[in-house]
Every structure is written in structure tokens, then in C-alpha cells.
Enzyme design. Structure first.
Site, PDB file in Angstrom:
ATOM      1  N   TRP A 100      94.570 108.299  50.363  1.00 39.54           N
ATOM      2  CA  TRP A 100      94.918 108.958  51.629  1.00 39.54           C
ATOM      3  C   TRP A 100      96.412 108.975  51.833  1.00 39.54           C
ATOM      4  O   TRP A 100      96.980 109.968  52.287  1.00 39.54           O
ATOM      5  CB  TRP A 100      94.188 108.297  52.796  1.00 39.54           C
ATOM      6  CG  TRP A 100      92.702 108.370  52.649  1.00 39.54           C
ATOM      7  CD1 TRP A 100      91.834 107.320  52.507  1.00 39.54           C
ATOM      8  CD2 TRP A 100      91.890 109.559  52.587  1.00 39.54           C
ATOM      9  NE1 TRP A 100      90.551 107.788  52.373  1.00 39.54           N
ATOM     10  CE2 TRP A 100      90.548 109.144  52.419  1.00 39.54           C
ATOM     11  CE3 TRP A 100      92.167 110.928  52.669  1.00 39.54           C
ATOM     12  CZ2 TRP A 100      89.480 110.048  52.323  1.00 39.54           C
ATOM     13  CZ3 TRP A 100      91.115 111.834  52.571  1.00 39.54           C
ATOM     14  CH2 TRP A 100      89.793 111.391  52.403  1.00 39.54           C
ATOM     15  N   ASP A 167      98.354 105.721  59.725  1.00 35.28           N
ATOM     16  CA  ASP A 167      96.986 106.232  59.595  1.00 35.28           C
ATOM     17  C   ASP A 167      96.050 105.034  59.693  1.00 35.28           C
ATOM     18  O   ASP A 167      95.977 104.214  58.787  1.00 35.28           O
ATOM     19  CB  ASP A 167      96.847 106.934  58.235  1.00 35.28           C
ATOM     20  CG  ASP A 167      95.416 107.411  57.944  1.00 35.28           C
ATOM     21  OD1 ASP A 167      94.519 107.179  58.780  1.00 35.28           O
ATOM     22  OD2 ASP A 167      95.212 108.025  56.873  1.00 35.28           O
ATOM     23  N   LYS A 191      85.188 106.968  61.106  1.00 39.53           N
ATOM     24  CA  LYS A 191      85.166 105.711  60.373  1.00 39.53           C
ATOM     25  C   LYS A 191      84.804 104.528  61.269  1.00 39.53           C
ATOM     26  O   LYS A 191      84.070 103.656  60.844  1.00 39.53           O
ATOM     27  CB  LYS A 191      86.505 105.448  59.680  1.00 39.53           C
ATOM     28  CG  LYS A 191      86.935 106.543  58.713  1.00 39.53           C
ATOM     29  CD  LYS A 191      86.248 106.408  57.361  1.00 39.53           C
ATOM     30  CE  LYS A 191      86.420 107.637  56.479  1.00 39.53           C
ATOM     31  NZ  LYS A 191      87.764 108.179  56.380  1.00 39.53           N
TER      32      LYS A 191
HETATM   33  C1  LIG Z   1      88.637 109.162  55.680  1.00 34.95           C
HETATM   34  C2  LIG Z   1      90.098 108.961  55.775  1.00 34.95           C
HETATM   35  C3  LIG Z   1      90.990 110.037  55.935  1.00 34.95           C
HETATM   36  C4  LIG Z   1      90.528 111.480  55.968  1.00 34.95           C
HETATM   37  O1  LIG Z   1      89.895 111.747  57.139  1.00 34.95           O
HETATM   38  P1  LIG Z   1      89.354 113.213  57.489  1.00 34.95           P
HETATM   39  O2  LIG Z   1      89.002 113.041  58.937  1.00 34.95           O
HETATM   40  O3  LIG Z   1      88.204 113.476  56.604  1.00 34.95           O
HETATM   41  O4  LIG Z   1      90.451 114.181  57.281  1.00 34.95           O
HETATM   42  C5  LIG Z   1      92.334 109.757  56.060  1.00 34.95           C
HETATM   43  N1  LIG Z   1      92.788 108.502  56.015  1.00 34.95           N
HETATM   44  C6  LIG Z   1      91.982 107.435  55.855  1.00 34.95           C
HETATM   45  C7  LIG Z   1      92.560 106.070  55.814  1.00 34.95           C
HETATM   46  C8  LIG Z   1      90.610 107.636  55.726  1.00 34.95           C
HETATM   47  O5  LIG Z   1      89.794 106.586  55.572  1.00 34.95           O
END
Ligand SMILES: *Cc1c(COP(=O)(O)O)cnc(C)c1O
Length: 354
Positions: A100, A167, A191
Site C-alpha cells: 500500500w 494511512d 478494515k
Molecule cells: C486495504 C488497504 C488499502 C486500500 O484500500 P481501498 O479502500 O481498497 O482503496 C490501503 N491501505 C491499506 C493499509 C490497506 O489495508
């Protein structure tokens, strides 16, 4: 049979939330209407959006500190570029800790220079780099608090005068941090907070307005802030279910209470991984994630037996990501300790029978 859901995302949510969310589809707040058919401008929904935004700030301890919360669309992946669009004037500093983070770096490069201050790619992202230098002349520093795929988690964050962007998709609301150290936090809801379809963005307003470029309205944080996260039709149902999950979290005692549970679950599985000779942990011990535990079998020949054992016990979503292999146990906030105990018992059984 009720499953023990280790899915990495979209993921398990509290049972109470599923219950309430399904009732709202039939009749929302006794209105005689489904939440799926009401206007997003109706008072009932505006109240939902406002509660979701204020609960987010409250749970993170950011109320009255110059922050605002938005519920946007496009996933965390859109934030990879929105962050750079809105904040990157000349150069940004990024820490590369996994898939990511690499994707965030790729998008940022469209907008300016990217200084990758450190990377753990040399060991397939099985650890978190430490002791790196952040250039003082960068516009911001970006990192990923929890690496969902590899199972590493930042336990410490660097000290820097730059705005820190993080993030937190896979560990938001799971552990206490001084969230006021961050100027911008984003997290895809699916998540640890809600269903897929919305992304929480928490911004310290004073970091905006520094870049020269023109920013399209839908990608402009300021536009969304000015419209209280209602510039266009928001993901009504995803925001509603996220709000219910945040209410649930508050009723559990907030982040500090859930962190204790999360630590217990993590301790349980990692101690089994460490004492059981049939399993190896994938990551450096000091960087182990309390959300996603990654591990492998020491003997490939046991794979079939182990897989059928956990599947028979109603365990779901344990297969590792293709870039790591092996197994990944995602233990988000709503996963009960009993589910972890069941998995650990199966791992012990495998050892006894092997
Ligand atoms: C799943 C995830 C993403 C991507 O998320 P989307 O909502 O599918 O774009 C980005 N960063 C992390 C740390 C993730 O676990």
C-alpha cells in the site's frame, strides 16, 4: 454455522451492528422508509453523517484541536492521490513499508518529487525500517501505520516538524496513539470501521491551501470540508453502518478498552506461533501487528490437513495474501477472543496429531 471470520477486508463487524443495520434497511428510525430510499439531505441522514464525523474525532481524542472528519468515496486508494494533489508542492517524504505504501508513492510521483526515506522491500517488507532521516524541506511525511498484507505495524512514529500523513486503514480505532501528532489520517472503512464504500479522512484544517495548482472539486479537501462531507451524495449506507460501529466502539469503552482486547488476541496467537514447532512467524518480532498476524507452516506436507482442520471448525479467511503466502489471521476489533482461542486450539491439535 456462525463462522470465525479472519477476513482481511472487508471484514467482521459487531453482530449488534449487523442486526441494527439490517433493521434500518426495512424501517429507518420508525420513519416507514428504508435508509436506502431516503434523501441524503434529509435531517435523519444529516444527523447520521454528523454523528459519524463527531464520533470519529471524539474517539481519536481530536475534538477541539483544529481537526475535521470527512467520509469520502474512492477508497484509501483515492487518498494516495488526493493527499499529493492537495499537499505536494515540490517534494514529499515517504516511508515504504509494503504494497500500500508503494502504491501511495507511485501516485505521489505524479505531483512532484518523492523522497523515499527508507524501505523494507529488501526483505519482502517483513520489518519496519528505523533510524531514517526525514528531509526538513519536504512538504509532508507519509507513512502506513499497519501493513495489512505483510503483518507489520509501526509501534513508534518519527519526530518531525513536517505535517505527518498516515494511512491507518487497517488499524484505525484499534490502539491508543497520540493522534494529534498527525495532520492527516485516512482509512478505508472496510478494515476496522465499517463496510466497503466509504473512507474516513481526518484533517487538520490549517495544512490546506499551500499548493499552487488548481484542484478539481471532487478531489479538493477544502470543497468537501466546506460542504460538511456532503458535496455530492455520500455513501449513505456505508456511513450509517460505520456510525453504528463507532457507537458500538464507544459503548465498549473506546479505543483504550478495545486495545486491551486486541492485545490479548495478538498475544494468544503469537505465543502459539512461537511455541508450536510447526509454525513460523513471518515478520520481525518487534514489528508484529496486533491486527494481522502472518505465519507459515514449517512443513508444506501439513498444509492440506491444517486447511481442512480450520475450515471444518468454521474458520474463514485465513489464507495469506499471494505476495506473502502462508496464513494471515486478521483480528480486527469485532473479532472475539474466543475465535482466536479456537484457531490456537486447532494449531495445537495439529502439532499433537502430526
Ligand atoms: C486495504 C488497504 C488499502 C486500500 O484500500 P481501498 O479502500 O481498497 O482503496 C490501503 N491501505 C491499506 C493499509 C490497506 O489495508
Amino acid at each position: 454455522m456462525k463462522k470465525h471470520n479472519y477476513s482481511a477486508g472487508p471484514c467482521i463487524l459487531p453482530q449488534e451492528v449487523f442486526q441494527e443495520a439490517s433493521e434500518a434497511i426495512k424501517d429507518f428510525n420508525g420513519s416507514g422508509l428504508s435508509i436506502l430510499e431516503i434523501s441524503h439531505r434529509s435531517k435523519d441522514f444529516v444527523d447520521v453523517m454528523e454523528e459519524a464525523r463527531s464520533l470519529s474525532l471524539e474517539l481519536l481524542g481530536l475534538e477541539g484541536k483544529g481537526y475535521k472528519a470527512l467520509f469520502l468515496q474512492g477508497g484509501a486508494s483515492l487518498q494516495f492521490l488526493m493527499v499529493a494533489y492537495n499537499l505536494l508542492e515540490k517534494k514529499a517524504a515517504y516511508l515504504n513499508t509494503g504494497t500500500w505504501a508503494s502504491k501511495a508513492i507511485k501516485e505521489a510521483k505524479l505531483f512532484g518529487d518523492v523522497d523515499v526515506v527508507a524501505s523494507s522491500e529488501d526483505k519482502n517488507f517483513s520489518y519496519i525500517p528505523k533510524n531514517y532521516k526525514i528531509p526538513a524541506d519536504a512538504d509532508y511525511f507519509h507513512c502506513t501505520s499497519n501493513n495489512t498484507i505483510f503483518g507489520t505495524q509501526m509501534k513508534k512514529f518519527p519526530t518531525t516538524n513536517l505535517p505527518m500523513v498516515c494511512d491507518m486503514s487497517s488499524d484505525i480505532f484499534s490502539r491508543e496513539l497520540d493522534f494529534s501528532k498527525f495532520s492527516l489520517i485516512y482509512a478505508g472503512a472496510q478494515k476496522n470501521m465499517g463496510p466497503a464504500g466509504t473512507t474516513l479522512v481526518v484533517i487538520k484544517e490549517d495544512i490546506l491551501g499551500e499548493v499552487e495548482r488548481k484542484i478539481p472539486s471532487m478531489l479538493n479537501y477544502k470543497v468537501h470540508l466546506d460542504k460538511d462531507s456532503m458535496f455530492n451524495t455520500p455513501a449513505v449506507y456505508a456511513v450509517y453502518v460505520s456510525m453504528l460501529t463507532l457507537r458500538w466502539l464507544k459503548a465498549q469503552g473506546g479505543i483504550s478498552a478495545i486495545e486491551e482486547q486486541n492485545k490479548k488476541k495478538a498475544a494468544l496467537i503469537y505465543s502459539e506461533i512461537d511455541i508450536n514447532p510447526l509454525f513460523n512467524g513471518y515478520t520481525a518480532v518487534e514489528d508484529r501487528s496486533i491486527m494481522n498476524a502472518t505465519f507459515t507452516l514449517t512443513k508444506d506436507s501439513l498444509k492440506e490437513r491444517f486447511d481442512s482442520m480450520w475450515k471444518e471448525a468454521g474458520v474463514n479467511g485465513l489464507n495469506g495474501h499471494r505476495s506473502v503466502g502462508g496464513y494471515r489471521a486478521s483480528m480486527y476489533n469485532a473479532l472475539p477472543l474466543e475465535s482466536v482461542q479456537i484457531l490456537v486450539d486447532i494449531m495445537g491439535d495439529l502439532e499433537r496429531k502430526a
